[in-house]
Design a protein around this motif. Structure first.
Motif, mmCIF file in Angstrom:
data_model
loop_
_atom_site.group_PDB
_atom_site.id
_atom_site.type_symbol
_atom_site.label_atom_id
_atom_site.label_comp_id
_atom_site.label_asym_id
_atom_site.label_seq_id
_atom_site.Cartn_x
_atom_site.Cartn_y
_atom_site.Cartn_z
ATOM 1 N N ARG A 44 0.841 -1.206 0.000
ATOM 2 C CA ARG A 44 0.000 0.000 0.000
ATOM 3 C C ARG A 44 0.872 1.251 0.000
ATOM 4 N N ASP A 45 1.861 1.290 0.886
ATOM 5 C CA ASP A 45 2.706 2.471 1.002
ATOM 6 C C ASP A 45 3.540 2.700 -0.264
ATOM 7 N N ALA A 46 4.051 1.616 -0.848
ATOM 8 C CA ALA A 46 4.907 1.741 -2.031
ATOM 9 C C ALA A 46 4.128 2.101 -3.287
ATOM 10 N N THR A 47 2.884 1.639 -3.391
ATOM 11 C CA THR A 47 2.100 1.885 -4.603
ATOM 12 C C THR A 47 1.200 3.104 -4.493
ATOM 13 N N GLY A 48 0.825 3.463 -3.276
ATOM 14 C CA GLY A 48 -0.120 4.553 -3.087
ATOM 15 C C GLY A 48 -1.561 4.145 -3.345
ATOM 16 N N ALA A 49 -1.809 2.857 -3.463
ATOM 17 C CA ALA A 49 -3.166 2.357 -3.721
ATOM 18 C C ALA A 49 -4.014 2.450 -2.465
ATOM 19 N N ALA A 50 -5.281 2.735 -2.674
ATOM 20 C CA ALA A 50 -6.225 2.693 -1.557
ATOM 21 C C ALA A 50 -6.362 1.252 -1.086
ATOM 22 N N ASP A 51 -6.680 1.066 0.183
ATOM 23 C CA ASP A 51 -6.819 -0.275 0.741
ATOM 24 C C ASP A 51 -7.770 -1.135 -0.089
ATOM 25 N N SER A 52 -8.910 -0.578 -0.481
ATOM 26 C CA SER A 52 -9.900 -1.362 -1.235
ATOM 27 C C SER A 52 -9.367 -1.758 -2.601
ATOM 28 N N VAL A 53 -8.642 -0.861 -3.257
ATOM 29 C CA VAL A 53 -8.065 -1.153 -4.573
ATOM 30 C C VAL A 53 -7.020 -2.247 -4.444
ATOM 31 N N LEU A 54 -6.131 -2.094 -3.476
ATOM 32 C CA LEU A 54 -5.066 -3.076 -3.284
ATOM 33 C C LEU A 54 -5.634 -4.438 -2.906
ATOM 34 N N ALA A 55 -6.594 -4.474 -1.999
ATOM 35 C CA ALA A 55 -7.194 -5.748 -1.584
ATOM 36 C C ALA A 55 -7.844 -6.451 -2.775
ATOM 37 N N ARG A 56 -8.548 -5.691 -3.602
ATOM 38 C CA ARG A 56 -9.213 -6.280 -4.773
ATOM 39 C C ARG A 56 -8.187 -6.842 -5.763
ATOM 40 N N ARG A 57 -7.119 -6.092 -6.018
ATOM 41 C CA ARG A 57 -6.103 -6.556 -6.966
ATOM 42 C C ARG A 57 -5.357 -7.769 -6.422
ATOM 43 N N LEU A 58 -5.022 -7.763 -5.143
ATOM 44 C CA LEU A 58 -4.338 -8.923 -4.560
ATOM 45 C C LEU A 58 -5.225 -10.164 -4.620
#
Length: 164
Positions: A44-58
């Motif tokens: 999250r910190d390295a990409t700047g993605a929102a938690d919801s965006v990152l969780a969905r992509r992972l």
């Protein structure tokens, strides 16, 4: 309304691959996983993605077989063999950025971890003919201090250097 078509069941291998890999967030997450960042907070910190965006992509990447989630949540995610196979794709993007922005010093430099020569190809070292895979690739990323590092040493992929 979906943002794009679902190509997961098409007969075209490029379209099926694009169904998973054409998302820019997926490419950026892969970059960070190859760089040794495996935990959700690090990604999250390295990409700047929102938690919801990152969780969905992972979740999508895990379902597609690119990642596995470690049993210990503090350990995070690990690239599978299929995920490690995306390395030449990231190298192709890095090479393409040099074509479009030749004076960009903030990019990703790829070199052979065996002989140290800069990569002229996305998958083989033109100097020593070694494959540029997780176990034999060195990246230099300005955003990571500009210090070269071997992908295997940071735990990328599933090979001998992978983190447990």
């Amino acid at each position: 309304m979906p943002l794009r078509s679902d190509w997961s069941s098409t007969t075209c291998p490029i379209a099926r691959s694009a169904d998973v890999l054409a998302d820019p967030w997926v490419l950026v997450i892969l970059r960070e996983l190859f760089s040794g960042r495996t935990r959700f907070d690090q990604l999250r910190d390295a990409t700047g993605a929102a938690d919801s965006v990152l969780a969905r992509r992972l979740r999508t990447m895990t379902e597609a077989g690119l990642l596995t989630r470690d049993e210990d949540p503090r350990s995070g995610y690990r690239l599978t063999d299929a995920g490690s196979e995306t390395l030449p794709i990231l190298h192709a993007y890095a090479r393409f950025s040099k074509v479009t922005e030749p004076d960009d010093d903030y990019g990703l430099s790829v070199s052979c971890g065996r002989c140290g020569e800069a990569a002229a190809s996305v998958d083989w070292c033109a100097h020593c003919s070694a494959p540029l895979d997780v176990d034999s690739t060195r990246w230099t990323r300005r955003s990571m201090g500009g210090t070269p590092f071997d992908l295997a040493s940071v735990g990328a992929g599933t090979g001998a250097g992978a983190r447990a």
